[in-house]
Design an enzyme around this catalytic site. Structure first.
Site, PDB file in Angstrom:
ATOM      1  N   ASP A  68     107.707  42.934  73.918  1.00 58.26           N
ATOM      2  CA  ASP A  68     107.581  42.559  75.299  1.00 58.26           C
ATOM      3  C   ASP A  68     107.423  40.961  74.896  1.00 58.26           C
ATOM      4  O   ASP A  68     106.980  40.348  73.966  1.00 58.26           O
ATOM      5  CB  ASP A  68     106.373  43.062  75.782  1.00 58.26           C
ATOM      6  CG  ASP A  68     106.715  44.273  76.820  1.00 58.26           C
ATOM      7  OD1 ASP A  68     107.961  44.778  76.955  1.00 58.26           O
ATOM      8  OD2 ASP A  68     105.743  44.569  77.225  1.00 58.26           O
TER       9      ASP A  68
ATOM     10  N   LYS B  66     110.647  41.454  80.663  1.00 51.26           N
ATOM     11  CA  LYS B  66     109.466  41.961  81.610  1.00 51.26           C
ATOM     12  C   LYS B  66     108.908  40.713  82.061  1.00 51.26           C
ATOM     13  O   LYS B  66     108.095  40.646  82.831  1.00 51.26           O
ATOM     14  CB  LYS B  66     108.479  42.546  80.608  1.00 51.26           C
ATOM     15  CG  LYS B  66     108.971  44.063  80.482  1.00 51.26           C
ATOM     16  CD  LYS B  66     108.712  44.915  81.505  1.00 51.26           C
ATOM     17  CE  LYS B  66     107.963  46.245  81.645  1.00 51.26           C
ATOM     18  NZ  LYS B  66     106.784  46.572  81.041  1.00 51.26           N
TER      19      LYS B  66
ATOM     20  N   MET C 133      96.347  38.775  84.453  1.00 51.77           N
ATOM     21  CA  MET C 133      97.601  38.415  85.347  1.00 51.77           C
ATOM     22  C   MET C 133      97.209  37.900  86.669  1.00 51.77           C
ATOM     23  O   MET C 133      95.871  38.145  87.032  1.00 51.77           O
ATOM     24  CB  MET C 133      98.463  39.616  85.280  1.00 51.77           C
ATOM     25  CG  MET C 133      98.945  40.358  83.904  1.00 51.77           C
ATOM     26  SD  MET C 133      99.731  41.938  84.325  1.00 51.77           S
ATOM     27  CE  MET C 133      98.419  42.977  84.713  1.00 51.77           C
TER      28      MET C 133
END
Lengths: 272, 272
Positions: B41, B63, B177
């Site tokens: 990722d 991603k 995030m």
């Protein structure tokens, strides 16, 4: 990290991870290999001490109930050794900053003007469930996770955990320590409206060859724990993610789990 | 883990940790060294790929928003390679079971009957704050920690986070995030009664040489983030433990932090 390079010593607050030697970090191993002094807790896997220098001073700091070395004595020991110019590894189970008083030790070291480094470790709060096939998060089930300590007696009025808020928040909840208070914790959750059939799992000696998992519901888990005499060290997971274990239980299906394997000195030194 | 020992392949869902190569686990390194295929990722530190075999197949899975490889395509890729008998490392930033869809990938792999192993990693939710001098817990401040994702838009009615319960629960709260939603998240917290002077810190590119930390209060942090254009990847910590950073900020005081250091190929191969 060599002694000659430092007039004053340095303290490395190192997380030893949950038990599996493979879950130790590269930096933790390096710190252990170089240390003049290693001060370790009962929750740190003592096998990591095999990486220490032959002339390293190894000190067991206890911390089980009834053991005599107080937190103040441990801190004084770290400061004294550092003032002697030693490179000290303070080895703690899991992560040094997730419960377990690492923050308080770091504060004392910092206040004394002694250089220090934090080496995070894998916490059993996450790895324990993972080795039992239980992920912390899954899009279909939750978008938050709460870790709390069961160490405090929830019937004490000064208990810092607001079980009403915890119940309302939901998500995955992981209790570290305090298996002996599980009955009171589950009663509090039920009292505040958490559903009785919420899946719960306890993982004991997580990530080691002695790992055992006990599953149930919020209503019956405390009774099961008592019936099986399922003792510490264990983490408890509350949440729908526990139901994923049926499919994801990879570690406990390994053929050698729980078997004792004799490894000769020579091979053991070569391992990893 | 050798190919000849397995007719079917195996998938290792491996946490690459938060960025610092020293925070990779021994098992993760071993898996990377042995893999036939590595699927990684954008949040996994690509430097770990230096440990891969020269003939390993390295696949970037993206991603990031706008990138074309869907979750379904990634899962199909893992299953196809495993059916070819490959040893596959699926490398994810942080821990594979803390957000980031590792649980869903594991479910698909398990359902397909393919053997798998979970290799927990150090999550930036804990190590990021630790490298900014912020412990998750401290006896004087809290006995619980909640991790949540800011990825979801909190104004959506179907948002899974109950900000009223989160506000009532208190303790340390870490948002992974969703820095772009910080204004809405802090508004929700203030609306539900969290005090405006609660200390907040954002740690960006945590544990790497590019680490930057921005501190403020619940009232002003969103404005500061906008003013400084403080972008992802970042973790946000809300709680009184943020105030300990004044004393415990060890990593950002290092003289070489943020400096670019040229290391020759030969030395780089020897490192760690």
């Amino acid at each position: 990290m060599s002694k000659s390079a430092n007039k004053s010593g340095k303290v490395y607050l190192v997380g030893a991870g949950p038990g599996d030697l493979g879950l130790v970090t590269l930096r933790a191993k390096e710190c252990i290999e170089n240390a003049d002094v290693i001060v370790y807790d009962h929750l740190a896997n003592p096998d990591v001490l095999g990486w220490a220098r032959d002339d390293a001073e190894i000190i067991y700091a206890g911390k089980q109930p009834g053991e005599s070395r107080t937190q103040q004595e441990i801190t004084s020991l770290l400061l004294d050794k550092a003032r002697d110019g030693k490179q000290i590894v303070r080895l703690k189970g899991g992560d040094p900053f997730v419960f377990g008083r690492g923050a308080e030790e770091a504060q004392e070291i910092a206040t004394a003007g002694i250089p220090f480094e934090i080496v995070p470790g894998i916490t059993s709060a996450i790895a324990g469930p993972a080795y039992a096939g239980i992920p912390m998060t899954h899009r279909a089930h939750n978008s938050h996770v709460t870790f709390f300590t069961g160490h405090e007696d929830p019937t004490k009025t000064e208990s810092a955990i607001d079980y009403a808020a915890l119940a309302k928040l939901g998500g995955t909840q992981v209790m570290l320590m305090g298996v002996e208070h599980l009955g009171v914790v589950t009663s509090e959750m039920l009292k505040h409206g958490v559903r009785g059939d919420l899946p719960v799992a306890l993982v004991r000696w997580a990530t080691t060859g002695q790992q055992e998992t006990l599953t149930g519901t919020l209503s019956d888990i405390a009774q099961k724990v008592a019936a099986k005499n399922f003792e510490a060290p264990a983490v408890a997971v509350f949440g729908d993610v526990v139901s994923l274990r049926g499919n994801l239980n990879w570690f406990e299906k390994r053929p050698l789990l729980g078997k004792r394997i004799v490894v000769t000195e020579h091979e053991s030194r070569r391992a990893r």
